[in-house]
Design an enzyme around this catalytic site. Structure first.
Site, mmCIF file in Angstrom:
data_model
loop_
_atom_site.group_PDB
_atom_site.id
_atom_site.type_symbol
_atom_site.label_atom_id
_atom_site.label_comp_id
_atom_site.label_asym_id
_atom_site.label_seq_id
_atom_site.Cartn_x
_atom_site.Cartn_y
_atom_site.Cartn_z
ATOM 1 C CG ASP A 167 46.759 64.369 -71.543
ATOM 2 O OD1 ASP A 167 47.485 65.380 -71.505
ATOM 3 O OD2 ASP A 167 46.724 63.600 -72.524
ATOM 4 C CG ASP A 213 50.762 68.252 -71.721
ATOM 5 O OD1 ASP A 213 51.572 67.338 -71.490
ATOM 6 O OD2 ASP A 213 50.301 68.480 -72.853
ATOM 7 C CD GLU A 214 50.992 62.590 -70.864
ATOM 8 O OE1 GLU A 214 50.084 61.736 -70.706
ATOM 9 O OE2 GLU A 214 51.726 62.622 -71.862
#
Length: 396
Positions: free
Chosen positions: A11, A101-102
């Protein structure tokens, strides 16, 4: 064999703000807020002052007067995300993206060629820092749930491994809000009964949780409190819904203006739906009011569609029904989502056997926008209006 789980949850830390600090050295180690009217992201220096995502810009600056406000650069964030996912895919073929983003990564089969999960995680973090220039936190555990909790606890810019024999020792002291599915309402119900930690949830018994929270939520939370999460990392999983929203600030909005904004959102969503060769059945309207409360209204259509002319009237009916509530409580955000998604072909036909292909107008407009850009053609009612920020997303 390693006493470490095979699943990594990676993350990126304060993604948008970190990209801004990476690209502008004068912003490093300083409080940064991305977005003016509404906070889209905040650096950890700003978060330390109480600034949070989705907070109003004025409130954020009152909490952090020294913060530097920068406009969002969605293209830069999209490019950074692609670079990070390239690192993920170089690490293992088993990558399940959750957002730009993860992601979850399964590295269980790489022990002989790449080392232990913690070694792989450390290497991944170093590679992202070196090649993309961004900090990333990684949690390592036996289940997806626990890996995600570990990364949350390890932030920012950390690495946390939860060994097999220390799972419940790590999990049980945590606040109950760390359990997936515990939102504000559920957390309040539990707190009213003196339940504040994961250990208490685990000790209560499944039947009690079901009596308080309902069958689905009760059984789900009881399983997570014992780290029971059999879900594998799924590669290529298609999204279950598509959504878009628009922050409106605090000034009053007339019904016609709200209709125009909603129309713009539905235009974008329907185009995305057709671009992914999918259809939907359920339209959902999401509202946020001046007192920060929220409301959701949805309608399921009798047949799946990707046509704007079929989806927009449903969204407008939902908005019309909500207008008295909006007039009474004010509105600060409007959003729409399409769910009950299915592939456009093959599609179960319904009576009467009408042509199920998208209308010619939709496909023609899509072709024009694909060639000349999304702003090349628009509705007359949307001329001169701020289209809002289009958030970068993972491919469908």
């Amino acid at each position: 064999m390693y006493a470490e789980g095979p699943i990594l949850h990676a993350d990126l830390d304060s993604f948008y703000a970190s990209v801004e600090q990476r690209d502008d050295p004068t912003l490093r180690s300083r409080p940064v807020i991305v977005g003016g009217g509404v906070v889209l992201a905040a650096s950890y220096e700003a978060k330390a002052c109480g600034v949070r995502t989705a907070m109003g810009g004025r409130q954020a600056l009152r909490l952090c007067p020294g913060a530097i406000v920068v406009p969002p650069r969605m293209k830069a964030y999209s490019e950074a995300s692609k670079a990070v996912f390239k690192v993920f895919e170089q690490t293992t073929p088993l990558v399940e993206g959750l957002s730009i983003d993860e992601a979850f990564l399964d590295v269980g089969g790489l022990a002989k060629i790449a080392g232990s999960p913690s070694t792989i995680a450390a290497r991944l973090r170093a590679q992202v820092a070196r090649e993309v220039g961004l900090p990333i936190t990684v949690g390592v555990a036996r289940t997806k749930f626990l890996a995600k909790v570990a990364s949350r606890v390890a932030k920012p810019d950390g690495l946390l491994v939860v060994p097999h024999d220390g799972e419940l020792e790590f999990l049980h002291p945590l606040p109950v809000g760390h359990l997936w599915g515990v939102g504000k309402v559920t957390e309040e119900k539990l707190r009213e009964r003196g339940i504040t930690t994961v250990r208490q949830v685990a000790e209560l018994g499944e039947s009690y949780l079901v009596s308080v929270l309902g069958r689905g939520v009760g059984r789900h939370l009881f399983a997570l409190a014992h780290n029971r999460d059999p879900r594998p990392v799924q590669v290529g999983r298609r999204r279950r819904s598509m959504g878009a929203q628009r922050a409106l600030g605090s000034r009053p909005r007339q019904p016609a203006e709200l209709d125009d904004i909603l129309t713009g959102l539905i235009d974008k969503l329907a185009r995305r739906l057709r671009g992914a060769n999918r259809v939907c059945r359920t339209v959902t309207l999401r509202l946020r009011f001046h007192d920060f409360t929220r409301a959701t209204r949805s309608h399921t259509m009798p047949a799946p569609t990707a046509g704007t002319a079929m989806i927009l009237p449903v969204a407008r009916l939902l908005l019309a029904a909500a207008l008295p509530m909006i007039a009474e409580r004010g509105i600060t955000l409007i959003g729409a989502s399409l769910s009950n998604l299915d592939n456009a072909e093959p599609l179960q036909l319904v009576l009467p056997f009408d042509d199920m292909s998208p209308p010619v107008l939709d496909t023609t407009l899509d072709a024009v926008r694909d060639k000349f850009g999304g702003a090349s053609i628009t509705r007359a009612g949307l001329l001169g209006q701020d289209p809002g920020i289009e958030m970068p997303m993972l491919p469908d």
